[in-house]
Design an enzyme around this catalytic site. Structure first.
Site, short mmCIF file in Angstrom:
data_model
loop_
_atom_site.label_atom_id
_atom_site.label_comp_id
_atom_site.label_asym_id
_atom_site.label_seq_id
_atom_site.Cartn_x
_atom_site.Cartn_y
_atom_site.Cartn_z
N ARG A 1 6.82 -4.40 -4.16
CA ARG A 1 5.51 -3.26 -4.65
C ARG A 1 5.55 -2.44 -4.14
O ARG A 1 5.73 -1.35 -5.30
CB ARG A 1 4.34 -3.80 -3.83
CG ARG A 1 3.22 -3.07 -3.80
CD ARG A 1 2.18 -3.67 -3.40
NE ARG A 1 0.58 -2.77 -2.98
CZ ARG A 1 -0.44 -2.97 -3.99
NH1 ARG A 1 -0.26 -3.58 -4.94
NH2 ARG A 1 -1.78 -1.73 -3.61
N LYS B 1 -7.20 -7.77 -1.80
CA LYS B 1 -6.99 -7.53 -0.38
C LYS B 1 -8.28 -6.18 -0.13
O LYS B 1 -9.15 -6.56 0.40
CB LYS B 1 -5.76 -6.34 0.48
CG LYS B 1 -6.34 -5.84 1.32
CD LYS B 1 -4.44 -5.29 1.69
CE LYS B 1 -5.05 -4.75 3.13
NZ LYS B 1 -3.24 -3.68 3.60
#
Length: 639
Positions: free
Chosen positions: A474, A397
């Protein structure tokens, strides 16, 4: 007197003789097959001339007694009838006839390649009859020489037939999509086509439907400029937000001649009011504050950019300010509680979809983003002498690569994924266009993030958990690290954060300083006022609180996970049993060294008791706990 047989032209005689020999070898046919072949070849000595007729004429001329001849001509390279004709014909026996034709070798290779990529018998047979044999017939070249143009022509024919009939040919499209991957992995230059959303193929003009031409023109020019510095998905997002503003202007002020005529009170403030009242078009609920903020900020950035660039359409003054956007809430990371995590991991371990389930287990073990997971390459594990194994996480990202340390269990997980992935040639990377051996491949293609999300939803349903998203794995990984005392700098490196602010969110979950201050204040309150909680605090060792066989007490076992627990006996058994690194009550500082030593004795006793009962796994678990306590005691002594 017998009828006179039609004479086959000399230049077509070899075709006729080969056809009759083929019928004799298969022990099929009759006089109509023979007469039909004579008449056809007399009219079309070069069979390819037949393909020049309109589609209706070709279909009308395909009489039952001519179908075997046409199949023979196609399979033996004498006729390429056009994809439009091939899509109209069912060709039910074409694979059986292809087995004794020059295409037999290529068809066998295709079926073997599809099997190697994991396709079922039914799937690979359907792909061979619907796509492979038809492309081989029309292209007139062997399997290894098929190109992108061949498949593009087939796909164009599918689209034309859909338009002509008004019906979708999904089965052909799916078979073409899969067959192209098989043929690529067999060595052909035609590469697989990645799945792209319809929006991804739209022009910026299409994104801005409903926007007036005087406003659309500078917006399109702005989006085209962004393509040089932003990912396409980011530009798509900007186009979507600008479209809301453009359509508002078309409704609110249809006579607006240029963005330079925008006014704060006449245009911007009414738009802010509309954003504040906007609802989700699917659910009817008000849009999220983050969505509203994005809509406002995107317009502000656009207007500021064209003003900085000196475009004539830019307003003369700034119209949108930071305080125009709503303030966002700051929720804590949504990690999975231990009980829910145990149930989810158990469902993934038991999943029949091993490749997808193992990929999600790897996600939990490393804290990657879902996009980083699907971009992992086959050589992602690196062994460093003296430092163990590391996982190379690719550009994600934030366009940064990083190395994450992994333990032996995670290495075994990667090995298990490697066993279940499909073999084949490297695939084009969607970002760079370079060939790469991806770790997560199935049936010759990359596993998508959508597929992994579907598997996670299935496992969550099976575990009886409310819907779970991959990013929660995560968050769970990061929360465990924070509770285990991981430093902010190390957490940033492990998660791939580029700013400390991103990692500090996890520090807010269970702040050790806040806990210490609470403990100190509570101790002072007890000293001054007496116990503030019901019941008496019982100190470890806890053999006295059970009144019997203390080894069977779940409360004690919950305290034996490698540290001092601040829970009181009145609170009962702990839901965090044996996963204390998640629990804010867990402490293992040097000041608790006497307690750790007592727990070490208790762990040995539990291991001996389990061994005597024949509980091998239980005994091994307590021995591992004793080893962990030894390490904690040694660390406490050293400090």
């Amino acid at each position: 007197m017998p009828p006179v047989k039609t004479v086959v032209p000399a230049r077509a005689a070899h075709i006729y003789d080969a056809y009759m020999s083929c019928l004799a070898a298969r022990e099929v046919g009759n006089k109509t097959f023979e007469s039909g072949a004579r008449n056809f070849l007399a009219r079309f000595p070069d069979p390819q001339d037949w393909a020049a007729q309109p589609l209706a004429a070709r279909l009308a001329g395909t009489r039952p007694h001519l179908q075997p001849l046409l199949n023979f001509l196609m399979l033996h390279g004498h006729l390429r009838p056009g994809y439009d004709y091939l899509l109209e014909r069912k060709l039910t026996v074409i694979l059986r006839e292809a087995a004794v034709s020059p295409l037999a070798g290529d068809i066998s290779r295709f079926l073997a390649g599809a099997e190697a990529l994991g396709y079922s018998v039914r799937a690979r047979t359907g792909m061979a009859s619907e796509v492979a044999v038809r492309v081989l017939i029309q292209a007139g070249r062997p399997l290894g020489e098929l190109t992108d143009a061949d498949f593009a022509a087939f796909e164009q024919a599918i689209s034309e037939r859909e338009t002509r009939t008004g019906r979708e040919l999904k089965h052909y499209r799916h078979a073409l999509y899969a067959s192209r991957a098989v043929i690529y992995h067999l060595g052909a230059p035609a590469e697989p086509v990645p799945k792209r959303s319809t929006l991804g193929r739209w022009s910026w003009e299409r994104h801005l439907d409903g926007v007036g031409p005087q406003v659309r023109r500078p917006m399109v020019a702005y989006l085209e400029r962004l393509q040089g510095t932003h990912a396409r998905s980011s530009v798509q997002g900007a186009a979507s937000e600008l479209a809301h503003f453009g359509r508002f202007l078309a409704r609110h002020d249809p006579q607006l001649a240029s963005l330079a005529s925008l006014g704060r009170q006449s245009h911007i403030e009414p738009y802010l009011n509309e954003v504040a009242a906007a609802v989700n078009h699917r659910t009817g609920a008000p849009i999220a504050a983050s969505t509203a903020k994005q809509r406002i900020q995107t317009v502000g950035i656009f207007l500021e950019a064209i003003a900085e660039w000196g475009w004539p359409d830019a307003p003369a003054r700034r119209l949108i300010f930071p305080r125009d956007a709503p303030k966002l809430p700051h929720p804590l990371p949504r990690y999975l509680p231990p009980d829910s995590e145990r149930a989810l991991l158990a469902a993934l371990e038991a999943s029949p979809n091993r490749l997808y389930a193992d990929a999600l287990l790897l996600l939990r073990a490393t804290g990657m983003r879902i996009g980083e997971l699907v971009d992992l390459e086959l050589d992602c594990v690196h062994e460093v002498h003296g430092q163990g194994a590391w996982l190379k996480i690719p550009l994600g990202k934030l366009l940064t690569e990083r190395m994450v340390p992994i333990d032996d269990e995670t290495v075994q997980l990667v090995d298990r994924i490697t066993e279940h992935r499909s073999p084949g040639r490297p695939l084009r990377h969607p970002r760079t266009g370079k060939l790469a051996d991806f770790l997560l491949t199935r049936q010759g293609r990359r596993v998508s993030a959508y597929t992994l999300r579907d598997e996670l939803h299935r496992a969550a349903d099976e575990a009886g958990i409310d819907d779970v998203v991959p990013h929660q794995l995560r968050h769970t990984y990061a929360t465990a690290l924070v509770n285990a005392g991981c430093s902010l700098r190390a957490l940033m490196a492990l998660l791939g954060h580029v700013s400390a602010e991103m990692s500090l969110r996890y520090g807010r979950l269970f702040d050790a300083t806040v806990r210490d201050e609470y403990t100190r204040a509570l101790a002072q309150a007890k000293a001054q006022l007496g116990p503030v909680l019901p019941g008496e605090r019982t100190q470890l060792p806890l053999a006295a609180v059970t009144g019997g066989n203390w080894r069977e007490a779940p409360l004690i076992k919950s305290r034996l996970a490698g540290g001092y627990c601040l829970r009181t006996a009145a609170q009962g058994s702990c839901a965090y049993a044996n996963i204390c690194e998640h629990c804010p009550n867990f402490r293992c500082e040097s000041s608790f060294l006497p307690v750790l030593q007592l727990q070490r004795v208790d762990a040995e006793a539990l291991a001996a008791d389990a061994q005597q009962r024949g509980w091998g796994e239980e005994a091994a678990r307590h021995r591992r706990l004793a080893e962990r306590l030894d390490a904690l005691i040694a660390r406490a002594d050293a400090s």
